[in-house]
Design an enzyme around this catalytic site. Structure first.
Site, PDB file in Angstrom:
ATOM      1  N   GLY A  11       0.819  -1.216   0.000  1.00 22.67           N
ATOM      2  CA  GLY A  11       0.000   0.000   0.000  1.00 22.67           C
ATOM      3  C   GLY A  11       0.849   1.260   0.000  1.00 22.67           C
ATOM      4  O   GLY A  11       0.465   2.277   0.581  1.00 22.67           O
ATOM      5  N   ILE A  14       2.959   3.147  -5.186  1.00 21.41           N
ATOM      6  CA  ILE A  14       2.246   2.588  -6.335  1.00 21.41           C
ATOM      7  C   ILE A  14       0.887   2.039  -5.884  1.00 21.41           C
ATOM      8  O   ILE A  14      -0.128   2.234  -6.553  1.00 21.41           O
ATOM      9  CB  ILE A  14       3.050   1.468  -7.036  1.00 21.41           C
ATOM     10  CG1 ILE A  14       4.429   1.974  -7.454  1.00 21.41           C
ATOM     11  CG2 ILE A  14       2.302   0.946  -8.274  1.00 21.41           C
ATOM     12  CD1 ILE A  14       5.330   0.920  -8.081  1.00 21.41           C
ATOM     13  N   GLY A  15       0.874   1.367  -4.740  1.00 15.95           N
ATOM     14  CA  GLY A  15      -0.368   0.757  -4.247  1.00 15.95           C
ATOM     15  C   GLY A  15      -1.490   1.780  -4.099  1.00 15.95           C
ATOM     16  O   GLY A  15      -2.646   1.517  -4.461  1.00 15.95           O
ATOM     17  N   ASP A  34      -1.377  -4.111   3.393  1.00 15.52           N
ATOM     18  CA  ASP A  34       0.015  -3.768   3.712  1.00 15.52           C
ATOM     19  C   ASP A  34       0.309  -4.300   5.113  1.00 15.52           C
ATOM     20  O   ASP A  34      -0.614  -4.509   5.914  1.00 15.52           O
ATOM     21  CB  ASP A  34       0.249  -2.252   3.672  1.00 15.52           C
ATOM     22  CG  ASP A  34       1.723  -1.897   3.423  1.00 15.52           C
ATOM     23  OD1 ASP A  34       2.058  -1.490   2.290  1.00 15.52           O
ATOM     24  OD2 ASP A  34       2.536  -2.055   4.364  1.00 15.52           O
ATOM     25  N   ARG A 152       6.956   4.729 -22.102  1.00 19.50           N
ATOM     26  CA  ARG A 152       8.031   5.742 -22.040  1.00 19.50           C
ATOM     27  C   ARG A 152       8.613   5.969 -23.438  1.00 19.50           C
ATOM     28  O   ARG A 152       8.794   7.119 -23.866  1.00 19.50           O
ATOM     29  CB  ARG A 152       9.114   5.262 -21.067  1.00 19.50           C
ATOM     30  CG  ARG A 152       8.662   5.384 -19.619  1.00 19.50           C
ATOM     31  CD  ARG A 152       9.592   4.663 -18.667  1.00 19.50           C
ATOM     32  NE  ARG A 152       9.313   5.029 -17.277  1.00 19.50           N
ATOM     33  CZ  ARG A 152       9.679   4.306 -16.223  1.00 19.50           C
ATOM     34  NH1 ARG A 152      10.332   3.168 -16.382  1.00 19.50           N
ATOM     35  NH2 ARG A 152       9.400   4.724 -15.008  1.00 19.50           N
ATOM     36  N   HIS A 176      13.329  -6.330 -17.669  1.00 16.61           N
ATOM     37  CA  HIS A 176      13.033  -4.969 -17.201  1.00 16.61           C
ATOM     38  C   HIS A 176      14.277  -4.405 -16.527  1.00 16.61           C
ATOM     39  O   HIS A 176      14.303  -4.151 -15.343  1.00 16.61           O
ATOM     40  CB  HIS A 176      11.866  -5.018 -16.210  1.00 16.61           C
ATOM     41  CG  HIS A 176      11.412  -3.675 -15.743  1.00 16.61           C
ATOM     42  ND1 HIS A 176      11.146  -2.631 -16.586  1.00 16.61           N
ATOM     43  CD2 HIS A 176      11.162  -3.202 -14.488  1.00 16.61           C
ATOM     44  CE1 HIS A 176      10.764  -1.573 -15.879  1.00 16.61           C
ATOM     45  NE2 HIS A 176      10.770  -1.901 -14.606  1.00 16.61           N
TER      46      HIS A 176
HETATM   47  N1  APR Z   1       3.962  -7.561   2.676  1.00 14.51           N
HETATM   48  C1  APR Z   1       3.195  -6.571   2.186  1.00 14.51           C
HETATM   49  N2  APR Z   1       3.643  -5.316   1.990  1.00 14.51           N
HETATM   50  C2  APR Z   1       4.914  -5.073   2.313  1.00 14.51           C
HETATM   51  C3  APR Z   1       5.787  -6.059   2.810  1.00 14.51           C
HETATM   52  C4  APR Z   1       5.248  -7.362   2.990  1.00 14.51           C
HETATM   53  N3  APR Z   1       5.999  -8.367   3.465  1.00 14.51           N
HETATM   54  N4  APR Z   1       6.989  -5.496   3.016  1.00 14.51           N
HETATM   55  C5  APR Z   1       6.892  -4.221   2.653  1.00 14.51           C
HETATM   56  N5  APR Z   1       5.641  -3.953   2.237  1.00 14.51           N
HETATM   57  C6  APR Z   1       5.066  -2.696   1.787  1.00 14.51           C
HETATM   58  C7  APR Z   1       5.639  -1.486   2.509  1.00 14.51           C
HETATM   59  O1  APR Z   1       5.084  -1.357   3.800  1.00 14.51           O
HETATM   60  C8  APR Z   1       5.261  -0.350   1.575  1.00 14.51           C
HETATM   61  O2  APR Z   1       4.032   0.257   1.956  1.00 14.51           O
HETATM   62  O3  APR Z   1       5.343  -2.448   0.411  1.00 14.51           O
HETATM   63  C9  APR Z   1       5.086  -1.046   0.192  1.00 14.51           C
HETATM   64  C10 APR Z   1       6.020  -0.540  -0.862  1.00 14.51           C
HETATM   65  O4  APR Z   1       5.696   0.777  -1.099  1.00 14.51           O
HETATM   66  P1  APR Z   1       6.806   1.886  -1.441  1.00 14.51           P
HETATM   67  O5  APR Z   1       7.959   1.732  -0.519  1.00 14.51           O
HETATM   68  O6  APR Z   1       6.118   3.195  -1.492  1.00 14.51           O
HETATM   69  O7  APR Z   1       7.312   1.444  -2.911  1.00 14.51           O
HETATM   70  P2  APR Z   1       6.611   1.709  -4.319  1.00 14.51           P
HETATM   71  O8  APR Z   1       7.130   2.961  -4.902  1.00 14.51           O
HETATM   72  O9  APR Z   1       5.146   1.515  -4.214  1.00 14.51           O
HETATM   73  O10 APR Z   1       7.274   0.502  -5.169  1.00 14.51           O
HETATM   74  C11 APR Z   1       7.008  -0.823  -4.834  1.00 14.51           C
HETATM   75  O11 APR Z   1       7.453  -1.614  -7.076  1.00 14.51           O
HETATM   76  O12 APR Z   1       8.339  -0.543  -8.937  1.00 14.51           O
HETATM   77  C12 APR Z   1       8.596  -1.384  -7.857  1.00 14.51           C
HETATM   78  O13 APR Z   1      10.921  -0.991  -7.413  1.00 14.51           O
HETATM   79  C13 APR Z   1       9.616  -0.801  -6.919  1.00 14.51           C
HETATM   80  O14 APR Z   1       9.997  -2.804  -5.686  1.00 14.51           O
HETATM   81  C14 APR Z   1       9.332  -1.548  -5.659  1.00 14.51           C
HETATM   82  C15 APR Z   1       7.827  -1.764  -5.706  1.00 14.51           C
END
Ligand code: APR
Length: 318
Positions: A11, A14-15, A34, A152, A176
């Site tokens: 969440g 991206i979520g 999350d 892109r 990718h």
């Molecule tokens: N289970 C569920 N969610 C988790 C877990 C888990 N075990 N571990 C971490 N998370 C959650 C985090 O709490 C965080 O809210 O995954 C989320 C990741 O969100 P962001 O850090 O904001 O990352 P985001 O920009 O959304 O990218 C997510 O997509 O494009 C790829 O490289 C990027 O690997 C990254 C992923």
């Protein structure tokens, strides 16, 4: 008839955008999962409170419990760390493969009939791991990369030629990562080769090739360009839009032809690895992998990209 259900695992940046886009398009009821307590509940409450303004009739809820994803038709996974400036996607493999293992177990045990779209990086490795852990058929486990990499490339071409993005067709193949393969020969504006239009603009084939090469290189490094500018985290609007296009094609049986990270079974000379290729996405998931002839240069670039994927996947010792 019950509305479709979309579960979003992760969440974060991206979520959150995924949840909003799925709601705006009324793709189905959305559950945002999350591990961070309260955060997915807060984000989805915020999104749901916009429903009267935007007029969407779907529910958007947050959870910290895997049981709540039960019955999901589509699961989109963004759980995992994003990269920081200077990092490659591959640098994330250690930490994100642990996260992906637990996520895949949660999906396997709670949404066994779902189609799964992975966004977490390094993409090709994370999709491979998810398919292994869930044991789902490969037609139901896929990765989002090519839609975004191609978008892109299309955007750069449209900006360069001063034409609508809607009329540009272009695609990337392969992994990718830095070795992805933007296909120059097939890039067109409503069927007119981009290289020909560049030659008209610049008056020489040499200059046209130079400009095209610059766009290809920018495409390959485009994720890093955003990471550098943001300073903290990686792209999130465009990856979300791209995954939603895939989910929509599956849920609405649109049969769109999109570049998808799919498990290959001999296509393009690749056996047993997940690589980006054009696929028909419909209500059966990956309904067809579309193979077509690459010339010697394109095949060499594809082989090089596949080698990089093999090395990355090999490092997980699955
Ligand atoms: N289970 C569920 N969610 C988790 C877990 C888990 N075990 N571990 C971490 N998370 C959650 C985090 O709490 C965080 O809210 O995954 C989320 C990741 O969100 P962001 O850090 O904001 O990352 P985001 O920009 O959304 O990218 C997510 O997509 O494009 C790829 O490289 C990027 O690997 C990254 C992923």
């Amino acid at each position: 008839m019950a509305r479709p259900k979309i579960a979003l695992i992760g969440g974060g940046q991206i979520g959150g955008v995924l949840a909003q886009l799925c709601a705006l398009r009324e793709l189905g009821d959305v559950v945002l999962f999350d591990i961070v307590e309260n955060m997915p509940q807060g984000k989805t409450l915020d999104i749901a409170e916009a429903a009267p303004v935007d007029g969407f009739d779907v529910s958007v809820t947050g959870t910290n419990t895997y049981e709540d994803i039960a019955g999901a038709n589509v699961v989109i996974v963004t759980a995992g760390l994003p990269r920081k400036p200077g990092m490659s996607r591959d640098d994330l493999i250690g930490v994100n493969s642990k996260i992906m293992t637990s996520v895949a177990e949660g999906i396997r045990d709670n949404a066994p009939d779902a189609f799964v779209i992975i966004i977490s990086n390094p993409l090709d490795a994370m999709v491979t791991l998810c398919q292994k852990v869930t044991g789902f058929p490969s037609s139901r486990v896929m990765g989002q990369a090519g839609v975004l990499d191609s978008a892109r490339f299309q955007a750069f071409i449209a900006w360069e030629l001063g034409v609508s993005v809607k009329d540009v067709n272009a695609m990337t193949l392969g992994g990718h990562g830095d070795t992805m393969v933007p296909l120059v020969r097939y890039a067109s504006v409503n069927g007119i080769p981009v290289l020909e239009l560049l030659e008209q603009k610049y008056g020489s084939a040499e200059k046209a090739n130079e400009v095209m090469t610059a766009m290809v290189e920018r495409t390959k490094a485009a994720g890093g360009e955003v990471v550098k500018l943001l300073g903290n985290g990686s792209a999130f609007y465009s990856p979300a839009s791209s995954a939603v296009a895939m989910a929509e094609s599956i849920l609405r049986d649109q049969k769109r032809v999109l570049p998808v990270c799919a498990l290959l079974n001999g296509e393009f000379g690749v056996d047993g690895f997940y690589v980006g290729v054009p696929c028909v996405l419909g209500s059966d998931g990956i309904e067809k992998i579309i193979e077509f002839k690459l010339d010697a240069t394109e095949q060499a670039l594809m082989d090089n990209s596949v080698e990089a994927v093999k090395e990355l996947v090999g490092s997980m010792n699955l």
